[in-house]
Design a protein around this motif. Structure first.
Motif, PDB file in Angstrom:
ATOM      1  N   GLN A   8       0.847  -1.192   0.000  1.00 31.85           N
ATOM      2  CA  GLN A   8       0.000   0.000   0.000  1.00 31.85           C
ATOM      3  C   GLN A   8       0.882   1.240   0.000  1.00 31.85           C
ATOM      4  N   ARG A   9       0.391   2.304  -0.671  1.00 28.46           N
ATOM      5  CA  ARG A   9       1.130   3.567  -0.724  1.00 28.46           C
ATOM      6  C   ARG A   9       0.287   4.741  -0.241  1.00 28.46           C
ATOM      7  N   ASN A  10      -1.008   4.689  -0.440  1.00 27.52           N
ATOM      8  CA  ASN A  10      -1.874   5.815  -0.080  1.00 27.52           C
ATOM      9  C   ASN A  10      -2.488   5.684   1.308  1.00 27.52           C
ATOM     10  N   THR A  11      -2.096   4.647   2.022  1.00 23.74           N
ATOM     11  CA  THR A  11      -2.666   4.434   3.345  1.00 23.74           C
ATOM     12  C   THR A  11      -1.694   3.597   4.166  1.00 23.74           C
ATOM     13  N   GLU A  12      -1.953   3.507   5.467  1.00 27.47           N
ATOM     14  CA  GLU A  12      -1.182   2.604   6.290  1.00 27.47           C
ATOM     15  C   GLU A  12      -1.722   1.187   6.113  1.00 27.47           C
ATOM     16  N   GLN A  13      -0.950   0.191   6.543  1.00 19.40           N
ATOM     17  CA  GLN A  13      -1.452  -1.182   6.472  1.00 19.40           C
ATOM     18  C   GLN A  13      -2.445  -1.409   7.603  1.00 19.40           C
ATOM     19  N   VAL A  14      -3.688  -1.599   7.226  1.00 19.51           N
ATOM     20  CA  VAL A  14      -4.755  -1.810   8.200  1.00 19.51           C
ATOM     21  C   VAL A  14      -5.097  -3.286   8.311  1.00 19.51           C
ATOM     22  N   TYR A  15      -5.035  -3.968   7.174  1.00 18.62           N
ATOM     23  CA  TYR A  15      -5.456  -5.369   7.136  1.00 18.62           C
ATOM     24  C   TYR A  15      -4.263  -6.282   6.876  1.00 18.62           C
ATOM     25  N   GLY A  16      -3.323  -6.272   7.824  1.00 20.40           N
ATOM     26  CA  GLY A  16      -2.180  -7.154   7.768  1.00 20.40           C
ATOM     27  C   GLY A  16      -2.489  -8.481   8.435  1.00 20.40           C
ATOM     28  N   GLU A  17      -1.443  -9.254   8.760  1.00 24.44           N
ATOM     29  CA  GLU A  17      -1.655 -10.618   9.247  1.00 24.44           C
ATOM     30  C   GLU A  17      -2.343 -10.666  10.608  1.00 24.44           C
TER      31      GLU A  17
END
Length: 348
Positions: free
Chosen positions: A263-272
């Protein structure tokens, strides 16, 4: 009076000196060539005037991105892609798959399903058909087309026709299902690199948002999904703006989980530690992903110890069978039922 004039002349002299220093430190203007060189503040100013990218599929895909959705076969990539296209043409969807952008035209290139298969998914036993918005445009390969003069191969002609279609429909969203129809060698770096460059060029030239569906090679189901599980991962991942994957839940075969990979336009929200759990359902005439909740990826993975135990049981049963033992004798030796021995050997 004289003192004020002296102070004024001093301030003026300092101002001239500062201007002179600024001119000395001012870099020369470089003529544009391959590189366009500007002060950092110039780019900030230009970016400030541009619109903030809006969500097209929650945090997974934003406007202006080339995004890759990848998964193993038969996990429902096409089902989810059609659902995403339908939501974009309506300009609305349920959380966490929100659509922030206004309703707009989508060109969905369907290189997977026949017309009858598509109808079956979006009808009730081929009756009571789902009504898509007029802005949902589905494209398929014309089997009777001949390669016109001026094109070296089919791949080149297809890219050209994608651009022609985008211009003719004034669409800003393009979904390609799937990647193998654009390049036959996407797992090879020399096939992936030109493809991603062409898609990026289309995106930049026409202000597009592009979603590309891709496959994963066979992977170890005891391990989390990573960027290395995408075919041609190195080049494809380097050139895409975002990527997410679909995994199958080992805990419940009817469950699928969605995981952000890049992702580039947001933080990682739906990681492991926070994957989106979904179930494929069709309550009436629209096959789609229904959001169930959030979970940890490790809870969805195959248990490594169980997997190893099954392999060991299989090897032991086959060895005893080769020694001439009956199913009951093998079961007694291994401490399991003869029915289970039979299932193990049939599976082998």
């Amino acid at each position: 009076m004289q003192q004020n004039q002296a102070q004024s002349m001093s301030i003026h002299a300092e101002h001239l000196q500062q201007q002179s220093l600024q001119q000395l430190n001012q870099p020369e203007v470089i003529e544009d060539s391959v590189l366009m060189v500007r002060e950092a503040n110039h780019w900030i100013t230009e970016a400030r005037d541009a619109a903030i990218p809006k969500m097209l599929f929650g945090k997974f895909w934003h406007q202006g991105e080339v995004c890759i959705l990848f998964a193993d076969s038969n996990l429902g990539k096409s089902i989810l892609a059609v659902q995403i296209a339908d939501a974009i043409t309506k300009g609305s969807a349920n959380a966490p798959f929100d659509v922030e952008a206004e309703a707009q035209t989508v060109v969905y290139c369907d290189f997977e399903l026949t017309d009858k298969q598509f109808e079956a998914r979006y009808s009730q036993d081929y009756t009571n058909h789902y009504q898509f918005m007029p802005g949902f445009l589905r494209a398929k390969i014309n089997p009777d087309i001949e390669l016109p003069n001026g094109f070296d191969d089919f791949d080149q002609y297809l890219i050209y026709d994608l651009e022609r279609t985008v211009v003719a429909t004034n669409a800003k969203v393009l979904i390609i299902d799937n990647l193998t129809y654009l390049r036959n060698e996407t797992e090879q770096a020399n096939g992936a690199l030109p493809l991603m460059k062409e898609l990026k060029n289309l995106k930049n030239k026409h202000g597009l948002s592009i979603l590309v569906l891709a496959h994963t090679p066979k992977r170890d189901l005891t391990q989390p999904i990573t960027r290395n599980h995408l075919q041609g991962s190195k080049m494809l991942m380097n050139f895409c703006d975002s990527a997410f994957a679909i995994g199958e839940s080992n805990a419940d075969s009817t469950l699928r989980y969605l995981k952000q990979i890049k992702q580039r336009n947001t933080e990682q929200v739906y990681g492991e530690s926070n994957v989106c759990l979904c179930r494929i359902s069709k309550p009436y005439n629209f096959l789609h992903y229904s959001f169930v909740g959030f979970g940890h990826e490790w809870q969805q993975l195959e248990d490594r110890q169980k997997s190893l135990t099954d392999i060991e049981l299989l090897q032991q049963a086959m060895q005893l069978r080769e020694e001439g033992l009956t199913l009951r004798q093998i079961g007694t030796t291994m401490g399991i039922s003869h029915q289970k021995v039979d299932r193990i050997l049939k599976a082998a």
